[in-house]
Design a protein around this motif. Structure first.
Motif, PDB file in Angstrom:
ATOM      1  N   GLY A 219     -16.735 -35.028  22.831  1.00  0.00           N
ATOM      2  CA  GLY A 219     -15.718 -34.011  23.088  1.00  0.00           C
ATOM      3  C   GLY A 219     -14.413 -34.305  22.392  1.00  0.00           C
ATOM      4  N   THR A 220     -13.756 -33.275  21.880  1.00  0.00           N
ATOM      5  CA  THR A 220     -12.451 -33.419  21.218  1.00  0.00           C
ATOM      6  C   THR A 220     -11.325 -32.816  22.025  1.00  0.00           C
ATOM      7  OG1 THR A 220     -12.761 -31.355  19.985  1.00  0.00           O
ATOM      8  CG2 THR A 220     -13.518 -33.379  18.932  1.00  0.00           C
ATOM      9  N   GLY A 221     -11.624 -32.321  23.240  1.00  0.00           N
ATOM     10  CA  GLY A 221     -10.589 -31.751  24.088  1.00  0.00           C
ATOM     11  C   GLY A 221      -9.855 -32.826  24.863  1.00  0.00           C
ATOM     12  N   ARG A 222      -9.003 -32.384  25.784  1.00  0.00           N
ATOM     13  CA  ARG A 222      -8.255 -33.336  26.605  1.00  0.00           C
ATOM     14  C   ARG A 222      -9.204 -34.225  27.396  1.00  0.00           C
ATOM     15  NH1 ARG A 222      -4.770 -28.840  27.562  1.00  0.00           N
ATOM     16  NH2 ARG A 222      -2.731 -29.136  26.604  1.00  0.00           N
ATOM     17  N   ASP A 223      -8.919 -35.537  27.391  1.00  0.00           N
ATOM     18  CA  ASP A 223      -9.726 -36.509  28.133  1.00  0.00           C
ATOM     19  C   ASP A 223     -11.202 -36.435  27.748  1.00  0.00           C
ATOM     20  OD1 ASP A 223      -7.448 -37.313  29.560  1.00  0.00           O
ATOM     21  OD2 ASP A 223      -7.709 -35.676  31.001  1.00  0.00           O
ATOM     22  N   GLY A 224     -11.487 -36.078  26.487  1.00  0.00           N
ATOM     23  CA  GLY A 224     -12.863 -36.049  26.020  1.00  0.00           C
ATOM     24  C   GLY A 224     -13.651 -34.829  26.428  1.00  0.00           C
ATOM     25  N   THR A 225     -12.974 -33.764  26.888  1.00  0.00           N
ATOM     26  CA  THR A 225     -13.681 -32.549  27.287  1.00  0.00           C
ATOM     27  C   THR A 225     -14.375 -31.913  26.078  1.00  0.00           C
ATOM     28  OG1 THR A 225     -12.108 -32.125  29.068  1.00  0.00           O
ATOM     29  CG2 THR A 225     -13.413 -30.254  28.302  1.00  0.00           C
ATOM     30  N   VAL A 226     -15.633 -31.519  26.291  1.00  0.00           N
ATOM     31  CA  VAL A 226     -16.400 -30.881  25.224  1.00  0.00           C
ATOM     32  C   VAL A 226     -15.961 -29.427  25.094  1.00  0.00           C
ATOM     33  CG1 VAL A 226     -18.701 -30.223  24.432  1.00  0.00           C
ATOM     34  CG2 VAL A 226     -18.372 -32.401  25.622  1.00  0.00           C
ATOM     35  N   ARG A 227     -15.556 -29.029  23.892  1.00  0.00           N
ATOM     36  CA  ARG A 227     -15.121 -27.671  23.625  1.00  0.00           C
ATOM     37  C   ARG A 227     -16.222 -26.924  22.885  1.00  0.00           C
ATOM     38  NH1 ARG A 227     -11.259 -27.751  19.892  1.00  0.00           N
ATOM     39  NH2 ARG A 227     -10.404 -25.739  20.487  1.00  0.00           N
ATOM     40  N   ALA A 228     -16.047 -25.599  22.809  1.00  0.00           N
ATOM     41  CA  ALA A 228     -17.038 -24.761  22.143  1.00  0.00           C
ATOM     42  C   ALA A 228     -17.241 -25.198  20.702  1.00  0.00           C
ATOM     43  CB  ALA A 228     -16.611 -23.291  22.210  1.00  0.00           C
ATOM     44  N   GLU A 229     -16.171 -25.575  20.028  1.00  0.00           N
ATOM     45  CA  GLU A 229     -16.278 -26.002  18.640  1.00  0.00           C
ATOM     46  C   GLU A 229     -17.121 -27.262  18.514  1.00  0.00           C
ATOM     47  OE1 GLU A 229     -16.058 -25.851  14.682  1.00  0.00           O
ATOM     48  OE2 GLU A 229     -15.395 -24.323  16.093  1.00  0.00           O
ATOM     49  N   ASP A 230     -17.027 -28.162  19.509  1.00  0.00           N
ATOM     50  CA  ASP A 230     -17.841 -29.376  19.479  1.00  0.00           C
ATOM     51  C   ASP A 230     -19.325 -29.036  19.565  1.00  0.00           C
ATOM     52  OD1 ASP A 230     -15.440 -30.806  19.507  1.00  0.00           O
ATOM     53  OD2 ASP A 230     -15.386 -30.815  21.692  1.00  0.00           O
ATOM     54  N   VAL A 231     -19.666 -28.051  20.406  1.00  0.00           N
ATOM     55  CA  VAL A 231     -21.061 -27.646  20.555  1.00  0.00           C
ATOM     56  C   VAL A 231     -21.576 -27.025  19.256  1.00  0.00           C
ATOM     57  CG1 VAL A 231     -22.659 -26.147  21.823  1.00  0.00           C
ATOM     58  CG2 VAL A 231     -20.825 -27.336  23.043  1.00  0.00           C
ATOM     59  N   ARG A 232     -20.755 -26.175  18.638  1.00  0.00           N
ATOM     60  CA  ARG A 232     -21.182 -25.553  17.374  1.00  0.00           C
ATOM     61  C   ARG A 232     -21.398 -26.609  16.296  1.00  0.00           C
ATOM     62  NH1 ARG A 232     -16.633 -21.988  18.604  1.00  0.00           N
ATOM     63  NH2 ARG A 232     -17.388 -20.077  19.585  1.00  0.00           N
ATOM     64  N   THR A 233     -20.520 -27.611  16.263  1.00  0.00           N
ATOM     65  CA  THR A 233     -20.666 -28.679  15.274  1.00  0.00           C
ATOM     66  C   THR A 233     -21.946 -29.459  15.488  1.00  0.00           C
ATOM     67  OG1 THR A 233     -18.260 -28.886  15.098  1.00  0.00           O
ATOM     68  CG2 THR A 233     -19.574 -30.737  14.317  1.00  0.00           C
ATOM     69  N   ALA A 234     -22.278 -29.719  16.767  1.00  0.00           N
ATOM     70  CA  ALA A 234     -23.488 -30.472  17.081  1.00  0.00           C
ATOM     71  C   ALA A 234     -24.751 -29.642  16.851  1.00  0.00           C
ATOM     72  CB  ALA A 234     -23.442 -30.950  18.533  1.00  0.00           C
ATOM     73  N   ALA A 235     -24.627 -28.316  16.958  1.00  0.00           N
ATOM     74  CA  ALA A 235     -25.812 -27.459  16.852  1.00  0.00           C
ATOM     75  C   ALA A 235     -26.352 -27.382  15.443  1.00  0.00           C
ATOM     76  CB  ALA A 235     -25.486 -26.063  17.362  1.00  0.00           C
ATOM     77  N   ALA A 236     -25.464 -27.410  14.466  1.00  0.00           N
ATOM     78  CA  ALA A 236     -25.923 -27.277  13.081  1.00  0.00           C
ATOM     79  C   ALA A 236     -24.963 -28.015  12.166  1.00  0.00           C
ATOM     80  CB  ALA A 236     -25.995 -25.802  12.681  1.00  0.00           C
ATOM     81  N   PRO A 237     -25.485 -28.697  11.141  1.00  0.00           N
ATOM     82  CA  PRO A 237     -24.606 -29.442  10.233  1.00  0.00           C
ATOM     83  C   PRO A 237     -23.551 -28.580   9.575  1.00  0.00           C
ATOM     84  CG  PRO A 237     -26.911 -30.020   9.878  1.00  0.00           C
ATOM     85  CD  PRO A 237     -26.899 -28.838  10.807  1.00  0.00           C
ATOM     86  N   GLY A 238     -23.843 -27.305   9.362  1.00  0.00           N
ATOM     87  CA  GLY A 238     -22.882 -26.445   8.669  1.00  0.00           C
ATOM     88  C   GLY A 238     -21.988 -25.652   9.594  1.00  0.00           C
ATOM     89  N   ALA A 239     -22.025 -25.975  10.923  1.00  0.00           N
ATOM     90  CA  ALA A 239     -21.248 -25.172  11.870  1.00  0.00           C
ATOM     91  C   ALA A 239     -19.761 -25.292  11.633  1.00  0.00           C
ATOM     92  CB  ALA A 239     -21.589 -25.585  13.294  1.00  0.00           C
ATOM     93  N   SER A 240     -19.270 -26.518  11.399  1.00  0.00           N
ATOM     94  CA  SER A 240     -17.836 -26.696  11.203  1.00  0.00           C
ATOM     95  C   SER A 240     -17.366 -26.001   9.929  1.00  0.00           C
ATOM     96  CB  SER A 240     -17.488 -28.187  11.143  1.00  0.00           C
ATOM     97  OG  SER A 240     -18.197 -28.816  10.090  1.00  0.00           O
ATOM     98  N   GLN A 241     -18.226 -26.029   8.888  1.00  0.00           N
ATOM     99  CA  GLN A 241     -17.861 -25.320   7.664  1.00  0.00           C
ATOM    100  C   GLN A 241     -17.790 -23.820   7.896  1.00  0.00           C
ATOM    101  OE1 GLN A 241     -19.940 -27.783   7.901  1.00  0.00           O
ATOM    102  NE2 GLN A 241     -19.437 -29.311   6.338  1.00  0.00           N
ATOM    103  N   ARG A 242     -18.703 -23.304   8.760  1.00  0.00           N
ATOM    104  CA  ARG A 242     -18.662 -21.870   9.049  1.00  0.00           C
ATOM    105  C   ARG A 242     -17.402 -21.513   9.826  1.00  0.00           C
ATOM    106  NH1 ARG A 242     -24.189 -22.735   9.884  1.00  0.00           N
ATOM    107  NH2 ARG A 242     -23.920 -22.852  12.149  1.00  0.00           N
ATOM    108  N   ALA A 243     -16.981 -22.398  10.753  1.00  0.00           N
ATOM    109  CA  ALA A 243     -15.753 -22.143  11.514  1.00  0.00           C
ATOM    110  C   ALA A 243     -14.547 -22.131  10.576  1.00  0.00           C
ATOM    111  CB  ALA A 243     -15.576 -23.210  12.593  1.00  0.00           C
TER     112      ALA A 243
END
Length: 465
Positions: A219-243
């Motif tokens: 997680g990259t949120g406060r106190d390690g909270t998992v955010r939606a962007e973290d899930v998208r990044t983990a779901a597919a290698p190209g997720a962060s590039q798409r964001a």
């Protein structure tokens, strides 16, 4: 009864995704409280409430994408004194801080974020190493609770049936309002002793849809909270590039609109920075590194003061006419690490000192670029004039594109030493190229020249900034 609506967080925003509610029905809110998190094409923004009262109902579910102006919640007029906390404070205190034991340091005893962070944690829940009889006694009395939920009372979710194959049913709070499944999930305790994963409701929903195990996501949120962007990044290698591509596309749409609709004209001038830098170095001498000024703070302060002196360029083009802004809200272009731009605004910038501009600049730039931080809606709405500064990138001059509906943008390059003739003598002096991109519908070259002249004059008298 007032309605809290999806705000416009930029000229290019048509819709937003309600990522997270920070309040529940029955909560008391005060004007300026952060009540929700909204995801735009560029970033996640903490949205503030502009009414005081009690949250009557939440009209939009977390994860829903709705157009700007859509009612999100209803707020009734205040019928009693506000609670001495804010929704954000109550959110931070959940599960580990008892607000009844926290002394508020804010006005009227209001509990602030600092008070919560400085407060000690609650006693840890019983572990497997403690006597089994004690644990059995807690399980045997699921409905017993001490008033106020103070330390020593059973976990808040005791008495709520566990559902290992699905979410727990909605339950009611002490005020009779239904509690959301996300809130009930947060207070459940499993029997296997597994570590609970902190995740936003939208992140949990996406994890279910994409088949992502939240326990394996950093997680990259406060106190390690998992955010939606973290899930998208983990779901597919190209997720962060798409964001990043989404943010880039939002910027592209706005810039295309600007060049299509706004007849630009451009001016430039070279400013001698000798006096400004001499004053800055003298002030910084003997100060700790964290308290020192940088040239960008001087330049931005001077631009804000110049915009206040030339109101014809400080405002917006609306409905075929120029509408001057009541004060200077200085937008600062910030490039995001993943691509795209965001423009947070410094409110009342023409009244700030150089030191205040420096502090606010450091704060908003850090939060805009850091995945753990968020800009607030009041920091992204309606800048009246924008500055783009590329001096740290080695660029000597930048001619920017006006951000609609604004009518002017000031560009600043890097400070470089050039040969300059002063009083008939040739010497080498530090200079900066300042440019102006402006809307010819709202102003002409003479007006733009007045702004650049005022900027030059102010930088020759830095002690007055």
């Amino acid at each position: 009864m007032a309605e809290f609506t999806m705000p416009s967080l930029g000229a290019d925003m048509d819709e937003g995704t309600l990522s997270q509610w920070l309040v529940h029905p029955g909560d008391h809110v005060t004007r300026g409280d952060v009540v929700a998190v909204v995801e735009t094409a560029k970033s996640a923004i903490e949205v503030e409430c502009f009414e005081s009262g009690t949250v009557d109902s939440l009209l939009v579910d977390e994860g829903a994408t709705v157009p700007v102006g859509t009612p999100l919640a209803r707020i009734t007029a205040p019928a009693e004194e506000p609670r001495p906390t804010t929704p954000l404070v109550r959110r931070l205190a959940e599960d580990h801080i008892d607000l009844a034991d926290v002394r508020g340091s804010g006005p009227g005893g209001r509990i602030t974020r600092t008070d919560v962070e400085n407060a000690g944690p609650r006693p840890a829940p019983p572990t497997a190493a403690q006597p089994a009889a004690r644990l059995g006694q807690a399980d045997a009395n699921p409905d017993r609770r001490q008033a106020g939920g103070r330390p020593g009372s059973p976990p808040a979710a005791v008495g709520v049936p566990r559902h290992p194959d699905g979410p727990a049913p909605r339950r009611t709070t002490g005020s009779g309002h239904a509690e959301s499944p996300a809130a009930a999930t947060k207070s459940r305790r499993g029997t296997g002793g597994a570590k609970r994963v902190h995740a936003s409701p939208l992140a949990r929903r996406l994890a279910g849809e994409l088949g992502v195990d939240l326990a394996s996501v950093a997680g990259t949120g406060r106190d390690g909270t998992v955010r939606a962007e973290d899930v998208r990044t983990a779901a597919a290698p190209g997720a962060s590039q798409r964001a990043a591509g989404t943010a880039r596309e939002a910027t592209a749409r706005l810039m295309s609109r600007s060049k299509r609709e706004i007849p630009h004209f451009y001016l430039s001038t070279t400013v001698d920075m000798t006096a400004a830098l001499d004053w800055m170095h003298a002030r910084n001498r003997g100060l700790p590194l964290s308290a020192r000024l940088v040239p960008a703070a001087l330049l931005l302060t001077a631009v804000a003061r110049a915009a206040g002196e030339v109101p014809e360029l400080n405002g917006h083009w609306v409905d075929g006419a120029f509408a001057p802004a009541p004060d200077v809200r200085l937008g600062v272009v910030v490039s995001l690490r993943g691509g795209g731009l965001v423009v947070p605004a410094l409110a009342h910038a023409d009244t700030l000192t150089v030191t205040e501009v420096m502090a606010r600049l450091k704060d908003v730039v850090a939060r805009a670029r850091d995945a753990r931080g968020r800009l607030r809606s009041s920091e992204t709405a309606d800048p009246s004039i924008t500055v783009t500064h590329l001096g740290d990138q080695g660029v000597e001059a930048v001619f920017g594109v006006v951000y609609p509906p604004q009518v002017a943008l000031v560009g600043l390059g890097r400070i470089t030493e050039r040969p300059v003739a002063v009083d008939g003598l040739l010497g080498v002096r530090p200079t900066v190229t300042a440019t102006l991109s402006a809307d010819h519908r709202a102003a002409d070259g003479a007006t733009g020249a007045r702004l650049l002249t005022a900027l030059d004059r102010l930088l020759q008298q830095p002690e007055e900034l």
